[in-house]
Design a protein around this motif. Structure first.
Motif, PDB file in Angstrom:
ATOM      1  N   PHE A  45       0.796  -1.227   0.000  1.00 13.97           N
ATOM      2  CA  PHE A  45       0.000   0.000   0.000  1.00 13.97           C
ATOM      3  C   PHE A  45       0.830   1.278   0.000  1.00 13.97           C
ATOM      4  O   PHE A  45       0.285   2.376  -0.104  1.00 13.97           O
ATOM      5  N   GLY A  46       2.149   1.135   0.129  1.00 13.14           N
ATOM      6  CA  GLY A  46       3.003   2.309   0.138  1.00 13.14           C
ATOM      7  C   GLY A  46       3.157   2.919  -1.244  1.00 13.14           C
ATOM      8  O   GLY A  46       2.868   2.302  -2.263  1.00 13.14           O
ATOM      9  N   VAL A  47       3.638   4.157  -1.255  1.00 15.88           N
ATOM     10  CA  VAL A  47       3.872   4.876  -2.505  1.00 15.88           C
ATOM     11  C   VAL A  47       5.283   5.462  -2.472  1.00 15.88           C
ATOM     12  O   VAL A  47       5.676   6.064  -1.479  1.00 15.88           O
ATOM     13  N   GLY A  48       6.009   5.274  -3.532  1.00 16.74           N
ATOM     14  CA  GLY A  48       7.337   5.852  -3.608  1.00 16.74           C
ATOM     15  C   GLY A  48       8.438   4.917  -3.139  1.00 16.74           C
ATOM     16  O   GLY A  48       8.177   3.890  -2.501  1.00 16.74           O
ATOM     17  N   PRO A  49       9.683   5.277  -3.432  1.00 13.85           N
ATOM     18  CA  PRO A  49      10.822   4.399  -3.137  1.00 13.85           C
ATOM     19  C   PRO A  49      11.125   4.234  -1.644  1.00 13.85           C
ATOM     20  O   PRO A  49      11.596   3.184  -1.227  1.00 13.85           O
ATOM     21  N   ILE A  50      10.844   5.281  -0.843  1.00 11.05           N
ATOM     22  CA  ILE A  50      11.171   5.194   0.587  1.00 11.05           C
ATOM     23  C   ILE A  50      10.331   4.118   1.265  1.00 11.05           C
ATOM     24  O   ILE A  50      10.841   3.285   2.025  1.00 11.05           O
TER      25      ILE A  50
END
Length: 242
Positions: A45-50
């Motif tokens: 569910f995360g977004v982006g590389p971090i």
């Protein structure tokens, strides 16, 4: 007399087991579960590389803790005395492709009974590495550094196929039919683990399945390298060669 001493030692240890030990292993399970939930949530569910990188390392941490501190100890039978089905060595299934019954044979029986005895303890070199002058020098020994890197990056698979004794097949001491029968637990466990990591969870996050698939692959790789380093350092100590 030696048997009597061992029985007395076992009785002493069993008498000291109690709630402190039960609380410890339950705490380890909570840590592994929480880390797995957090890691998979970040991947799915995360977004982006971090968030992706954080998810990978958090999931790798969950797998390391589950394998090394929870699964290893439970499958040893250390917590059978609790009579808790969640910590029963006969029914516990850990987060890796190795069938528990296969590992219990190669580790609990062979390794712990014949620790670092060439020819009896297959952990001593894993049939791949020459660690003692008593081991016959072979051409494959020349590429040991490369072989080690291959094993380290795929360590869960090395453990999983250890009890199959593939060398016996190549030497004509085991038929394909015997290998097929012996490999049933391996195929059952490995297939379920592959479906879990590379089919189920990527499908649950179908909108960004490549992120989850690759994240699981890297997390497994980190776990493999970490556990390999810890196990090799613990198994092959300073005087292991003698």
């Amino acid at each position: 007399n030696f048997q009597i001493e061992l029985d007395q030692l076992r009785a002493k240890v069993m008498s000291e087991l109690g709630e402190v030990d039960a609380k410890y292993i339950r705490k380890i399970r909570r840590i592994a579960q929480a880390s797995a939930i957090a890691g998979r949530s970040l991947l799915m569910f995360g977004v982006g590389p971090i968030s992706w990188i954080s998810g990978i390392f958090t999931l790798a941490h969950a797998k390391i803790v589950e394998n090394m501190e929870l699964g290893h100890n439970v499958l040893h039978g250390q917590y059978d005395w609790m009579n808790d089905p969640e910590f029963n060595s006969k029914t516990y299934s850990w987060d890796m492709v190795c069938a528990p019954s296969d590992w219990q044979k190669t580790h609990n029986i062979e390794h712990h009974n014949y620790t670092n005895i060439l020819g009896l303890d297959n952990d001593y070199g894993y049939d791949m590495f020459r660690l003692t002058p008593k081991h016959k020098l072979q051409p494959s020994c020349v590429i040991q550094p490369f072989s080690y890197l291959v094993l380290a990056s795929n360590f869960q698979w090395g453990i999983a196929i250890q009890d199959l004794k593939l060398g016996r097949l190549f030497k004509g001491r085991m038929s394909f039919a015997q290998l097929k029968e012996k490999a049933k637990p391996f195929f059952k466990k490995a297939s379920s683990q592959l479906v879990k990591d590379y089919v189920l969870f990527p499908l649950l996050a179908f909108w960004q399945w490549p992120r989850v698939l690759l994240g699981n692959l890297i997390a497994n790789g980190i776990r493999n390298v970490w556990t390999n380093a810890i196990i090799f350092c613990g198994h092959f100590t300073t005087n292991a060669h003698s």
